[in-house]
Scaffold this motif. Sequence first.
Motif, PDB file in Angstrom:
ATOM      1  N   GLU A   9      43.171  38.243  50.125  1.00 34.32           N
ATOM      2  CA  GLU A   9      42.858  37.537  51.354  1.00 34.32           C
ATOM      3  C   GLU A   9      44.109  36.822  51.853  1.00 34.32           C
ATOM      4  N   VAL A  10      44.290  36.812  53.158  1.00 35.06           N
ATOM      5  CA  VAL A  10      45.434  36.119  53.733  1.00 35.06           C
ATOM      6  C   VAL A  10      44.943  35.095  54.739  1.00 35.06           C
ATOM      7  N   ALA A  11      45.574  33.963  54.754  1.00 41.42           N
ATOM      8  CA  ALA A  11      45.226  32.904  55.692  1.00 41.42           C
ATOM      9  C   ALA A  11      46.379  31.924  55.756  1.00 41.42           C
ATOM     10  N   LEU A  12      46.461  31.197  56.864  1.00 45.67           N
ATOM     11  CA  LEU A  12      47.477  30.161  56.988  1.00 45.67           C
ATOM     12  C   LEU A  12      47.011  28.912  56.269  1.00 45.67           C
ATOM     13  N   ASP A  13      47.924  28.291  55.514  1.00 46.55           N
ATOM     14  CA  ASP A  13      47.573  27.135  54.698  1.00 46.55           C
ATOM     15  C   ASP A  13      48.788  26.213  54.606  1.00 46.55           C
ATOM     16  N   ARG A  14      48.645  25.002  55.119  1.00 51.00           N
ATOM     17  CA  ARG A  14      49.763  24.056  55.089  1.00 51.00           C
ATOM     18  C   ARG A  14      49.638  23.009  53.995  1.00 51.00           C
ATOM     19  N   SER A  15      48.657  23.140  53.154  1.00 50.31           N
ATOM     20  CA  SER A  15      48.507  22.163  52.079  1.00 50.31           C
ATOM     21  C   SER A  15      49.659  22.300  51.092  1.00 50.31           C
ATOM     22  N   GLY A  16      50.175  21.166  50.661  1.00 51.33           N
ATOM     23  CA  GLY A  16      51.214  21.162  49.648  1.00 51.33           C
ATOM     24  C   GLY A  16      52.597  21.524  50.120  1.00 51.33           C
ATOM     25  N   LEU A  17      52.807  21.637  51.450  1.00 51.83           N
ATOM     26  CA  LEU A  17      54.158  21.931  51.928  1.00 51.83           C
ATOM     27  C   LEU A  17      55.089  20.773  51.585  1.00 51.83           C
ATOM     28  N   PRO A  18      56.323  21.061  51.189  1.00 50.22           N
ATOM     29  CA  PRO A  18      57.274  19.969  50.933  1.00 50.22           C
ATOM     30  C   PRO A  18      57.593  19.235  52.225  1.00 50.22           C
ATOM     31  N   GLY A  19      57.976  17.983  52.120  1.00 53.70           N
ATOM     32  CA  GLY A  19      58.229  17.175  53.292  1.00 53.70           C
ATOM     33  C   GLY A  19      59.281  17.751  54.221  1.00 53.70           C
ATOM     34  N   TRP A  20      60.298  18.414  53.653  1.00 51.18           N
ATOM     35  CA  TRP A  20      61.367  18.932  54.509  1.00 51.18           C
ATOM     36  C   TRP A  20      60.893  20.081  55.392  1.00 51.18           C
ATOM     37  N   ASP A 115      56.618  38.518  44.468  1.00 47.82           N
ATOM     38  CA  ASP A 115      55.195  38.435  44.155  1.00 47.82           C
ATOM     39  C   ASP A 115      54.502  37.661  45.281  1.00 47.82           C
ATOM     40  N   PRO A 116      53.648  38.313  46.092  1.00 50.42           N
ATOM     41  CA  PRO A 116      52.990  37.629  47.206  1.00 50.42           C
ATOM     42  C   PRO A 116      52.121  36.459  46.766  1.00 50.42           C
ATOM     43  N   ALA A 117      51.670  36.470  45.512  1.00 53.35           N
ATOM     44  CA  ALA A 117      50.809  35.385  45.038  1.00 53.35           C
ATOM     45  C   ALA A 117      51.523  34.038  45.066  1.00 53.35           C
ATOM     46  N   GLY A 118      52.846  34.047  45.032  1.00 47.78           N
ATOM     47  CA  GLY A 118      53.605  32.806  45.043  1.00 47.78           C
ATOM     48  C   GLY A 118      54.040  32.366  46.427  1.00 47.78           C
ATOM     49  N   VAL A 119      53.538  33.050  47.461  1.00 48.77           N
ATOM     50  CA  VAL A 119      53.944  32.771  48.832  1.00 48.77           C
ATOM     51  C   VAL A 119      52.796  32.133  49.599  1.00 48.77           C
ATOM     52  N   ARG A 120      53.048  31.030  50.268  1.00 45.56           N
ATOM     53  CA  ARG A 120      52.037  30.366  51.097  1.00 45.56           C
ATOM     54  C   ARG A 120      52.428  30.506  52.566  1.00 45.56           C
ATOM     55  N   LEU A 121      51.624  31.203  53.331  1.00 43.92           N
ATOM     56  CA  LEU A 121      51.873  31.385  54.758  1.00 43.92           C
ATOM     57  C   LEU A 121      51.435  30.127  55.497  1.00 43.92           C
ATOM     58  N   PHE A 122      52.321  29.580  56.338  1.00 42.46           N
ATOM     59  CA  PHE A 122      51.951  28.328  56.997  1.00 42.46           C
ATOM     60  C   PHE A 122      52.077  28.362  58.513  1.00 42.46           C
ATOM     61  N   GLY A 123      52.592  29.445  59.081  1.00 39.55           N
ATOM     62  CA  GLY A 123      52.709  29.471  60.532  1.00 39.55           C
ATOM     63  C   GLY A 123      53.058  30.839  61.068  1.00 39.55           C
ATOM     64  N   VAL A 124      52.704  31.065  62.326  1.00 40.80           N
ATOM     65  CA  VAL A 124      53.015  32.320  63.005  1.00 40.80           C
ATOM     66  C   VAL A 124      53.638  32.000  64.359  1.00 40.80           C
ATOM     67  N   LEU A 125      54.787  32.595  64.635  1.00 39.49           N
ATOM     68  CA  LEU A 125      55.429  32.418  65.927  1.00 39.49           C
ATOM     69  C   LEU A 125      54.881  33.436  66.927  1.00 39.49           C
ATOM     70  N   PRO A 126      55.071  33.200  68.219  1.00 39.75           N
ATOM     71  CA  PRO A 126      54.639  34.175  69.225  1.00 39.75           C
ATOM     72  C   PRO A 126      55.309  35.530  69.015  1.00 39.75           C
ATOM     73  N   LYS A 127      54.619  36.585  69.431  1.00 42.35           N
ATOM     74  CA  LYS A 127      55.174  37.933  69.322  1.00 42.35           C
ATOM     75  C   LYS A 127      56.401  38.066  70.223  1.00 42.35           C
ATOM     76  N   TRP A 144      57.838  29.473  49.817  1.00 41.38           N
ATOM     77  CA  TRP A 144      57.917  30.166  48.525  1.00 41.38           C
ATOM     78  C   TRP A 144      57.612  29.148  47.435  1.00 41.38           C
ATOM     79  N   ARG A 145      56.341  28.837  47.279  1.00 40.81           N
ATOM     80  CA  ARG A 145      55.948  27.750  46.376  1.00 40.81           C
ATOM     81  C   ARG A 145      56.141  28.120  44.910  1.00 40.81           C
ATOM     82  N   GLU A 146      56.047  29.392  44.571  1.00 36.32           N
ATOM     83  CA  GLU A 146      56.282  29.857  43.200  1.00 36.32           C
ATOM     84  C   GLU A 146      57.236  31.050  43.264  1.00 36.32           C
TER      85      GLU A 146
END
Length: 229
Positions: A9-20, A115-127, A144-146
């Motif tokens: 499953e894929v979805a956008l998720d901003r939880s746990g993003l580092p402050g920077w 490994d996609p399991a360690g990647v958190r998608l957080f945003g999509v730019l316009p096409k 790239w959280r992991e």
Amino acid sequence: MTRASDMREVALDRSGLPGWLEPMARAVDTVRPTELSRFLPPEDGGGRQSAVLVLFGEGERGPELLLMERAGSLRSHAGQPAFPGGALDPEDGDPLGDGPLRAALREAEEETGLDPAGVRLFGVLPKLYIPVSQFVVTPVLAWWREPSPVGVVDPGETARVFTVPVADLTDPANRATTVHPSGHRGPAFLVESALVWGFTAGIIDRLLHFAGWERPWDRTRQVPLDWRA
């Protein structure tokens, strides 16, 4: 062969993003297509739907960005540094839905072995649009959280895989303007023994600007390109 990323499953998720990364996430919410590029998708819906993964992680020198260098034998954009990515496949799903998210992860896995399991998608730019190859590109931003090992998977597609510290991308000494014989000018970055230009450099340039990371640089410094570029 079915990969784990094909079924996940894929979805956008901003939880746990580092402050920077928060300024980058906020910028994604407000940026307009015309603020990213003057090349926008055809109004008739033409073009080949594709996606790229703009993956930020943390390395020894702080925040960094994952890039790859395309093989010199490819028909389009040969030898150019780029984000991992490519055209959507039917199994990726709806190009107007989560298809670009799946495609960005799938292509990145195929090209770099991450490994996609360690990647958190957080945003999509316009096409956006690349006229020379007629790709309609959705940039997908990720954290790239992991981190996992990456490298060249298929030498026929990829010459090398590397990360670039954000500090190097923002260093004025590494910035320039490319000048194509056609007259087109665009931002460029001289990093990791590579000249990053074209679509990829344009996206990086705009992201640095809207996230507030950009530093003043000499826009009169020019790097010429030849007709083969």
